[in-house]
Design a protein around this motif. Structure first.
Motif, PDB file in Angstrom:
ATOM      1  N   PRO A 221     -40.656 -50.851  32.593  1.00 17.16           N
ATOM      2  CA  PRO A 221     -41.298 -49.928  31.649  1.00 17.16           C
ATOM      3  C   PRO A 221     -41.166 -50.430  30.214  1.00 17.16           C
ATOM      4  CG  PRO A 221     -39.861 -48.745  33.177  1.00 17.16           C
ATOM      5  CD  PRO A 221     -39.575 -50.202  33.366  1.00 17.16           C
ATOM      6  N   LEU A 222     -42.137 -50.066  29.395  1.00 15.44           N
ATOM      7  CA  LEU A 222     -42.087 -50.430  27.985  1.00 15.44           C
ATOM      8  C   LEU A 222     -40.920 -49.757  27.290  1.00 15.44           C
ATOM      9  CD1 LEU A 222     -45.796 -50.163  26.771  1.00 15.44           C
ATOM     10  CD2 LEU A 222     -44.547 -52.229  27.409  1.00 15.44           C
ATOM     11  N   SER A 223     -40.342 -50.457  26.337  1.00 12.86           N
ATOM     12  CA  SER A 223     -39.419 -49.817  25.399  1.00 12.86           C
ATOM     13  C   SER A 223     -40.259 -49.052  24.390  1.00 12.86           C
ATOM     14  CB  SER A 223     -38.553 -50.863  24.695  1.00 12.86           C
ATOM     15  OG  SER A 223     -37.699 -51.521  25.606  1.00 12.86           O
ATOM     16  N   LEU A 224     -40.006 -47.769  24.261  1.00 14.12           N
ATOM     17  CA  LEU A 224     -40.776 -46.906  23.371  1.00 14.12           C
ATOM     18  C   LEU A 224     -39.862 -46.271  22.340  1.00 14.12           C
ATOM     19  CD1 LEU A 224     -43.023 -45.142  26.056  1.00 14.12           C
ATOM     20  CD2 LEU A 224     -43.747 -46.893  24.426  1.00 14.12           C
ATOM     21  N   PRO A 225     -40.424 -45.898  21.177  1.00 11.40           N
ATOM     22  CA  PRO A 225     -41.826 -45.960  20.770  1.00 11.40           C
ATOM     23  C   PRO A 225     -42.235 -47.366  20.344  1.00 11.40           C
ATOM     24  CG  PRO A 225     -40.527 -45.129  18.960  1.00 11.40           C
ATOM     25  CD  PRO A 225     -39.579 -45.281  20.128  1.00 11.40           C
ATOM     26  N   VAL A 226     -43.550 -47.586  20.365  1.00 10.96           N
ATOM     27  CA  VAL A 226     -44.165 -48.799  19.840  1.00 10.96           C
ATOM     28  C   VAL A 226     -45.264 -48.362  18.871  1.00 10.96           C
ATOM     29  CG1 VAL A 226     -43.638 -50.359  21.750  1.00 10.96           C
ATOM     30  CG2 VAL A 226     -45.635 -48.846  21.904  1.00 10.96           C
ATOM     31  N   PRO A 227     -45.833 -49.258  18.079  1.00  7.41           N
ATOM     32  CA  PRO A 227     -46.804 -48.821  17.070  1.00  7.41           C
ATOM     33  C   PRO A 227     -48.003 -48.059  17.615  1.00  7.41           C
ATOM     34  CG  PRO A 227     -46.015 -51.011  16.526  1.00  7.41           C
ATOM     35  CD  PRO A 227     -45.442 -50.673  17.864  1.00  7.41           C
ATOM     36  N   TRP A 228     -48.393 -48.287  18.869  1.00  5.67           N
ATOM     37  CA  TRP A 228     -49.568 -47.584  19.391  1.00  5.67           C
ATOM     38  C   TRP A 228     -49.217 -46.357  20.237  1.00  5.67           C
ATOM     39  CZ3 TRP A 228     -47.863 -52.280  21.275  1.00  5.67           C
ATOM     40  CH2 TRP A 228     -47.490 -52.324  22.619  1.00  5.67           C
ATOM     41  N   ALA A 229     -47.939 -46.110  20.513  1.00  9.55           N
ATOM     42  CA  ALA A 229     -47.582 -44.977  21.377  1.00  9.55           C
ATOM     43  C   ALA A 229     -46.121 -44.603  21.200  1.00  9.55           C
ATOM     44  CB  ALA A 229     -47.858 -45.312  22.839  1.00  9.55           C
ATOM     45  N   ARG A 230     -45.888 -43.303  21.154  1.00  8.16           N
ATOM     46  CA  ARG A 230     -44.516 -42.806  21.126  1.00  8.16           C
ATOM     47  C   ARG A 230     -44.055 -42.381  22.515  1.00  8.16           C
ATOM     48  NH1 ARG A 230     -43.525 -41.149  15.344  1.00  8.16           N
ATOM     49  NH2 ARG A 230     -45.478 -41.694  14.315  1.00  8.16           N
ATOM     50  N   THR A 231     -45.020 -42.068  23.389  1.00  9.37           N
ATOM     51  CA  THR A 231     -44.720 -41.626  24.741  1.00  9.37           C
ATOM     52  C   THR A 231     -45.623 -42.385  25.713  1.00  9.37           C
ATOM     53  OG1 THR A 231     -46.317 -39.816  24.537  1.00  9.37           O
ATOM     54  CG2 THR A 231     -44.019 -39.313  23.992  1.00  9.37           C
ATOM     55  N   PRO A 232     -45.232 -42.489  26.992  1.00  6.22           N
ATOM     56  CA  PRO A 232     -46.002 -43.290  27.956  1.00  6.22           C
ATOM     57  C   PRO A 232     -47.447 -42.853  28.102  1.00  6.22           C
ATOM     58  CG  PRO A 232     -43.833 -42.783  28.850  1.00  6.22           C
ATOM     59  CD  PRO A 232     -43.971 -41.983  27.589  1.00  6.22           C
ATOM     60  N   GLU A 233     -47.740 -41.548  27.991  1.00  5.74           N
ATOM     61  CA  GLU A 233     -49.108 -41.087  28.231  1.00  5.74           C
ATOM     62  C   GLU A 233     -50.098 -41.539  27.168  1.00  5.74           C
ATOM     63  OE1 GLU A 233     -46.737 -37.476  26.613  1.00  5.74           O
ATOM     64  OE2 GLU A 233     -46.442 -39.159  28.004  1.00  5.74           O
ATOM     65  N   HIS A 234     -49.617 -42.009  26.025  1.00  4.06           N
ATOM     66  CA  HIS A 234     -50.523 -42.459  24.970  1.00  4.06           C
ATOM     67  C   HIS A 234     -50.775 -43.969  25.013  1.00  4.06           C
ATOM     68  CE1 HIS A 234     -49.429 -38.672  22.450  1.00  4.06           C
ATOM     69  NE2 HIS A 234     -50.438 -38.463  23.270  1.00  4.06           N
ATOM     70  N   SER A 235     -50.100 -44.675  25.920  1.00  2.94           N
ATOM     71  CA  SER A 235     -50.289 -46.119  26.043  1.00  2.94           C
ATOM     72  C   SER A 235     -51.208 -46.404  27.219  1.00  2.94           C
ATOM     73  CB  SER A 235     -48.945 -46.817  26.255  1.00  2.94           C
ATOM     74  OG  SER A 235     -49.106 -48.213  26.359  1.00  2.94           O
ATOM     75  N   ARG A 236     -52.335 -47.062  26.958  1.00  6.40           N
ATOM     76  CA  ARG A 236     -53.348 -47.323  27.986  1.00  6.40           C
ATOM     77  C   ARG A 236     -53.432 -48.810  28.310  1.00  6.40           C
ATOM     78  NH1 ARG A 236     -54.800 -42.047  29.566  1.00  6.40           N
ATOM     79  NH2 ARG A 236     -54.711 -40.745  27.694  1.00  6.40           N
ATOM     80  N   LEU A 237     -52.303 -49.483  28.326  1.00  3.98           N
ATOM     81  CA  LEU A 237     -52.315 -50.929  28.536  1.00  3.98           C
ATOM     82  C   LEU A 237     -52.818 -51.288  29.933  1.00  3.98           C
ATOM     83  CD1 LEU A 237     -48.989 -52.257  26.969  1.00  3.98           C
ATOM     84  CD2 LEU A 237     -51.275 -52.208  25.969  1.00  3.98           C
ATOM     85  N   LEU A 238     -53.654 -52.314  29.986  1.00  5.24           N
ATOM     86  CA  LEU A 238     -54.104 -52.905  31.234  1.00  5.24           C
ATOM     87  C   LEU A 238     -53.590 -54.334  31.320  1.00  5.24           C
ATOM     88  CD1 LEU A 238     -57.874 -51.847  31.247  1.00  5.24           C
ATOM     89  CD2 LEU A 238     -56.028 -50.780  32.555  1.00  5.24           C
ATOM     90  N   SER A 239     -53.558 -54.875  32.519  1.00  7.86           N
ATOM     91  CA  SER A 239     -53.323 -56.311  32.653  1.00  7.86           C
ATOM     92  C   SER A 239     -54.576 -57.040  32.197  1.00  7.86           C
ATOM     93  CB  SER A 239     -53.014 -56.657  34.112  1.00  7.86           C
ATOM     94  OG  SER A 239     -54.159 -56.448  34.924  1.00  7.86           O
ATOM     95  N   LEU A 240     -54.443 -58.303  31.866  1.00  7.69           N
ATOM     96  CA  LEU A 240     -55.612 -59.081  31.475  1.00  7.69           C
ATOM     97  C   LEU A 240     -56.628 -59.125  32.602  1.00  7.69           C
ATOM     98  CD1 LEU A 240     -57.154 -60.893  29.541  1.00  7.69           C
ATOM     99  CD2 LEU A 240     -55.779 -62.826  30.365  1.00  7.69           C
ATOM    100  N   LYS A 241     -56.164 -59.234  33.834  1.00  5.86           N
ATOM    101  CA  LYS A 241     -57.074 -59.273  34.977  1.00  5.86           C
ATOM    102  C   LYS A 241     -57.889 -57.990  35.068  1.00  5.86           C
ATOM    103  CE  LYS A 241     -57.143 -59.739  40.037  1.00  5.86           C
ATOM    104  NZ  LYS A 241     -56.302 -59.945  41.255  1.00  5.86           N
ATOM    105  N   ASP A 242     -57.228 -56.835  34.919  1.00  8.78           N
ATOM    106  CA  ASP A 242     -57.936 -55.558  34.989  1.00  8.78           C
ATOM    107  C   ASP A 242     -58.912 -55.411  33.818  1.00  8.78           C
ATOM    108  OD1 ASP A 242     -56.655 -54.870  37.312  1.00  8.78           O
ATOM    109  OD2 ASP A 242     -55.140 -53.607  36.351  1.00  8.78           O
TER     110      ASP A 242
END
Length: 361
Positions: A221-242
């Motif tokens: 899991p990501l270490s949070l917060p990060v600049p684009w999200a404070r909680t997991p539900e706000h991070s929409r990261l995909l893999s490069l393949k996806d």
């Protein structure tokens, strides 16, 4: 979303309002930044590009990363046309809908800056390539700041900004030559709808330029917060393949792609040391001041200065930086982002994809 021609307000409970709370948690972002520039000895109505560098481009790598993406697309300063068949006088051109959003020409917008934030990339593209740029962001505070900064540096005629949802763009069909997007897809819940809109507004053969954070190979899991999200539900990261599968399904074919994670990690490491130094001073009762800063060079870096007592400048506040936008938690965000990059939980890529018509079914 209906375009009002002025910065709008996202309804409470919508993704826009939630992102607004993340990116402008304290509210009154414009007033805070104007006050900070005054305290730093700057005129907030007349700012240089170097003075605004600290809040200009809120993505890994700053202006250098933007210029690298420009180079990947084969764009040189002073050359701005790809599809000259788009008429500057097109009836119903996208900028016609921006009446009241600021002064400027009424020609067609050549480029869309999607998820423009405070508008730094829009200004860079307008200033160095001669593009007329429309910036769209769902966070009202960013649109207010972007409009102000463009006016303060004299680019209000070639950059326009509007608060809108990327899944419902207020632009005409085939109205832009290219769509530019940096670190924005990671906040967008309906990527298929966003890419469909990008395809709609692009002229035939137009291109999509992306500079994005994607998931790495480390499944932790990501270490949070990060600049684009404070909680997991706000991070929409995909893999490069996806991400590439979504792009292909939307009718975009890859022209160029490069992994810039190592460069992003080096850049973040450098800025992490500067941010931690400021946090340490505040923790020991200091203020956000330093020896008067020499002018920042492109990308927010300070130029070398002479040493010795005679050359030592007076003390004054530092120029505004991302902490004024994100708050004190920005130091933790930067540390977590560095950890995520180091552990391959995230990667950073840049690429160019061209719009091709989808096959008929």
């Amino acid at each position: 979303m209906t375009l009002k021609g002025t910065p709008g307000e996202a309804p409470q409970g919508t993704p826009g309002s939630q992102l607004g709370q993340h990116y402008d948690a304290k509210g009154s972002l414009l007033a805070r930044l104007e006050r900070a520039f005054v305290e730093a000895g700057c005129d907030p109505d007349h700012l240089s590009h170097d003075e605004m560098a600290g809040i200009d481009q809120l993505h890994l790598g700053g202006r250098a990363a933007s210029r690298r993406l420009m180079a990947l697309a084969g764009w040189d300063a002073g050359q701005s046309t790809e599809t000259e068949q788009i008429s500057d006088k097109r009836e119903g051109s996208p900028l016609d809908a921006f009446a009241g959003a600021g002064t400027g020409s009424s020609g067609a917008a050549r480029l869309l800056d999607l998820g423009c934030g405070t508008g730094g990339a829009s200004r860079l593209l307008a200033r160095e390539l001669g593009y007329e740029v429309v910036g769209v962001d769902i966070t009202p505070g960013f649109i207010e700041v972007a409009t102000w900064l463009s006016r303060a540096c004299g680019l209000e005629d070639t950059t326009r900004f509007v608060c809108a949802d990327a899944a419902e763009l207020p632009l005409g069909d085939a109205s832009v030559e290219a769509v530019w997007c940096q670190h924005a897809l990671l906040n967008m819940p309906d990527l298929a709808a966003v890419l469909s809109e990008c395809r709609r507004v692009l002229a035939p053969g137009g291109r999509l330029l992306l500079h994005e954070v994607v998931r790495g190979d480390n499944p932790a899991p990501l270490s949070l917060p990060v600049p684009w999200a404070r909680t997991p539900e706000h991070s929409r990261l995909l893999s490069l393949k996806d991400l590439e599968q979504h792009l292909l399904a939307a009718g975009f074919q890859r022209q160029a792609l490069e992994d810039v994670s190592a460069e992003a990690l080096a850049w973040r490491s450098h800025h992490r040391r500067r941010e931690q130094g400021g946090a340490d001073r505040r923790a020991h009762g200091g203020s956000n001041t330093d020896q008067a800063q020499p002018p920042r060079q492109e990308g927010g870096e300070s130029s070398p200065q002479a040493s010795g007592p005679a050359a030592r400048p007076p003390i004054r506040p530092r120029l505004p930086g991302p902490a004024l936008i994100f708050g004190e938690v920005f130091v933790e965000m930067g540390r977590n982002l560095l950890d995520n990059l180091s552990d391959d939980r995230v990667r950073v890529v840049q690429g160019v994809w061209q719009h091709h018509p989808l096959p008929r079914t």
